[in-house]
Design a protein around this motif. Structure first.
Motif, PDB file in Angstrom:
ATOM      1  N   PRO A   1       1.256  -1.329  -0.016  1.00 15.15           N
ATOM      2  CA  PRO A   1      -0.037   0.380  -0.166  1.00 15.15           C
ATOM      3  C   PRO A   1       0.753   0.842  -0.008  1.00 15.15           C
ATOM      4  N   GLU A   2       1.805   0.960   0.778  1.00 14.11           N
ATOM      5  CA  GLU A   2       2.606   2.289   0.779  1.00 14.11           C
ATOM      6  C   GLU A   2       3.625   3.365  -0.461  1.00 14.11           C
ATOM      7  N   ALA A   3       3.768   1.580  -1.146  1.00 12.99           N
ATOM      8  CA  ALA A   3       4.002   1.745  -2.740  1.00 12.99           C
ATOM      9  C   ALA A   3       3.541   2.570  -3.352  1.00 12.99           C
ATOM     10  N   LEU A   4       1.796   2.135  -3.555  1.00 19.10           N
ATOM     11  CA  LEU A   4       0.802   1.940  -4.048  1.00 19.10           C
ATOM     12  C   LEU A   4       0.681   4.142  -3.851  1.00 19.10           C
ATOM     13  N   ALA A   5       0.856   4.335  -2.814  1.00 22.97           N
ATOM     14  CA  ALA A   5       0.825   5.927  -2.276  1.00 22.97           C
ATOM     15  C   ALA A   5       1.817   6.314  -3.339  1.00 22.97           C
ATOM     16  N   ALA A   6       2.840   5.634  -3.085  1.00 22.44           N
ATOM     17  CA  ALA A   6       4.175   6.400  -3.702  1.00 22.44           C
ATOM     18  C   ALA A   6       3.722   6.750  -5.433  1.00 22.44           C
ATOM     19  N   GLU A   7       3.577   5.477  -5.984  1.00 19.97           N
ATOM     20  CA  GLU A   7       3.116   6.130  -7.038  1.00 19.97           C
ATOM     21  C   GLU A   7       2.144   6.579  -7.688  1.00 19.97           C
ATOM     22  N   ILE A   8       1.433   6.875  -6.402  1.00 21.55           N
ATOM     23  CA  ILE A   8      -0.136   8.276  -6.747  1.00 21.55           C
ATOM     24  C   ILE A   8       0.570   9.734  -6.267  1.00 21.55           C
ATOM     25  N   ALA A   9       1.271   9.244  -5.404  1.00 23.94           N
ATOM     26  CA  ALA A   9       2.413  11.106  -5.725  1.00 23.94           C
ATOM     27  C   ALA A   9       2.808  11.470  -6.768  1.00 23.94           C
ATOM     28  N   ARG A  10       2.886  10.548  -7.097  1.00 21.76           N
ATOM     29  CA  ARG A  10       4.034  10.405  -8.511  1.00 21.76           C
ATOM     30  C   ARG A  10       3.361  10.644 -10.116  1.00 21.76           C
ATOM     31  N   CYS A  11       2.337   9.725  -9.890  1.00 18.13           N
ATOM     32  CA  CYS A  11       1.301  10.263 -11.518  1.00 18.13           C
ATOM     33  C   CYS A  11       1.379  11.969 -11.046  1.00 18.13           C
ATOM     34  N   ARG A  12       0.695  12.737  -9.807  1.00 19.56           N
ATOM     35  CA  ARG A  12       0.301  13.989  -9.784  1.00 19.56           C
ATOM     36  C   ARG A  12       1.087  14.524  -9.830  1.00 19.56           C
ATOM     37  N   GLU A  13       2.472  14.453  -9.442  1.00 20.29           N
ATOM     38  CA  GLU A  13       3.320  15.347  -9.939  1.00 20.29           C
ATOM     39  C   GLU A  13       4.128  15.543 -11.376  1.00 20.29           C
ATOM     40  N   LEU A  14       3.199  14.199 -11.967  1.00 20.00           N
ATOM     41  CA  LEU A  14       3.712  14.377 -13.089  1.00 20.00           C
ATOM     42  C   LEU A  14       2.344  15.200 -14.384  1.00 20.00           C
ATOM     43  N   THR A  15       1.200  15.113 -14.127  1.00 27.30           N
ATOM     44  CA  THR A  15      -0.179  15.834 -14.020  1.00 27.30           C
ATOM     45  C   THR A  15      -0.797  16.169 -13.085  1.00 27.30           C
ATOM     46  N   ASP A  16      -1.858  17.379 -13.572  1.00 23.47           N
ATOM     47  CA  ASP A  16      -2.649  17.889 -13.108  1.00 23.47           C
ATOM     48  C   ASP A  16      -4.324  17.689 -13.355  1.00 23.47           C
ATOM     49  N   ARG A  17      -4.029  16.178 -14.378  1.00 25.58           N
ATOM     50  CA  ARG A  17      -5.304  16.288 -14.946  1.00 25.58           C
ATOM     51  C   ARG A  17      -5.631  14.764 -13.664  1.00 25.58           C
ATOM     52  N   PRO A  18      -7.654  14.108 -14.159  1.00 25.89           N
ATOM     53  CA  PRO A  18      -8.257  13.381 -13.921  1.00 25.89           C
ATOM     54  C   PRO A  18      -7.067  11.987 -14.180  1.00 25.89           C
ATOM     55  N   PHE A  19      -6.997  11.259 -13.172  1.00 27.76           N
ATOM     56  CA  PHE A  19      -7.267   9.907 -13.259  1.00 27.76           C
ATOM     57  C   PHE A  19      -7.180   8.961 -12.064  1.00 27.76           C
ATOM     58  N   GLY A  20      -7.312   7.624 -12.555  1.00 27.82           N
ATOM     59  CA  GLY A  20      -8.225   6.491 -11.978  1.00 27.82           C
ATOM     60  C   GLY A  20      -7.230   6.058 -11.533  1.00 27.82           C
ATOM     61  N   VAL A  21      -7.557   4.430 -10.428  1.00 26.56           N
ATOM     62  CA  VAL A  21      -6.546   3.767  -9.824  1.00 26.56           C
ATOM     63  C   VAL A  21      -7.376   2.835 -10.000  1.00 26.56           C
ATOM     64  N   ASN A  22      -6.766   1.119 -10.547  1.00 27.37           N
ATOM     65  CA  ASN A  22      -7.315   0.047 -10.936  1.00 27.37           C
ATOM     66  C   ASN A  22      -7.061  -0.802 -10.380  1.00 27.37           C
ATOM     67  N   LEU A  23      -8.350  -0.584  -9.356  1.00 28.15           N
ATOM     68  CA  LEU A  23      -7.885  -2.114  -7.655  1.00 28.15           C
ATOM     69  C   LEU A  23      -8.435  -3.436  -7.985  1.00 28.15           C
ATOM     70  N   THR A  24      -7.437  -4.294  -8.020  1.00 26.07           N
ATOM     71  CA  THR A  24      -8.269  -5.651  -7.935  1.00 26.07           C
ATOM     72  C   THR A  24      -8.944  -6.381  -7.031  1.00 26.07           C
ATOM     73  N   LEU A  25     -10.023  -6.318  -7.115  1.00 29.64           N
ATOM     74  CA  LEU A  25     -10.635  -6.729  -5.938  1.00 29.64           C
ATOM     75  C   LEU A  25     -10.670  -8.586  -5.439  1.00 29.64           C
ATOM     76  N   LEU A  26     -10.460  -9.443  -7.153  1.00 29.56           N
ATOM     77  CA  LEU A  26     -10.205 -10.432  -7.270  1.00 29.56           C
ATOM     78  C   LEU A  26      -9.177 -11.009  -6.103  1.00 29.56           C
ATOM     79  N   PRO A  27      -9.175 -12.610  -6.182  1.00 28.58           N
ATOM     80  CA  PRO A  27      -8.495 -13.207  -5.667  1.00 28.58           C
ATOM     81  C   PRO A  27      -7.164 -13.599  -5.913  1.00 28.58           C
TER      82      PRO A  27
END
Length: 82
Positions: free
Chosen positions: A52-78
């Motif tokens: 989860p910490e690595a995902l948070a860092a990747e989201i922060a990095r994406c926010r640094e690279l763009t100010d436009r909307p983006f989503g996060v694909n969360l896999t809910l399957l086992p």
């Protein structure tokens, strides 16, 4: 806004009615930012991240690279790695 005005573009605040899929190993900040900056709705793949910490860092990095909307694909399957 772009040439197309659709319910999708208005709802998600993008220029083009195009959405990038999760694309597991390539759905990282650079790819998502490129799609978002081009006017589509981008997606980061959470499954690629080891924690989860690595995902948070990747989201922060994406926010640094763009100010436009983006989503996060969360896999809910086992998975093999819960």
């Amino acid at each position: 806004m772009g040439v197309f005005r659709t319910r999708f573009t208005e709802t998600f605040g993008v220029e083009h009615p195009i959405m990038q899929g999760g694309m597991q190993w390539v759905g990282r900040a650079e790819m998502a930012a490129a799609v978002a900056n081009a006017g589509g709705l981008a997606t980061l793949s959470a499954l690629t991240q080891p924690s989860p910490e690595a995902l948070a860092a990747e989201i922060a990095r994406c926010r640094e690279l763009t100010d436009r909307p983006f989503g996060v694909n969360l896999t809910l399957l086992p998975t093999q790695k819960p």
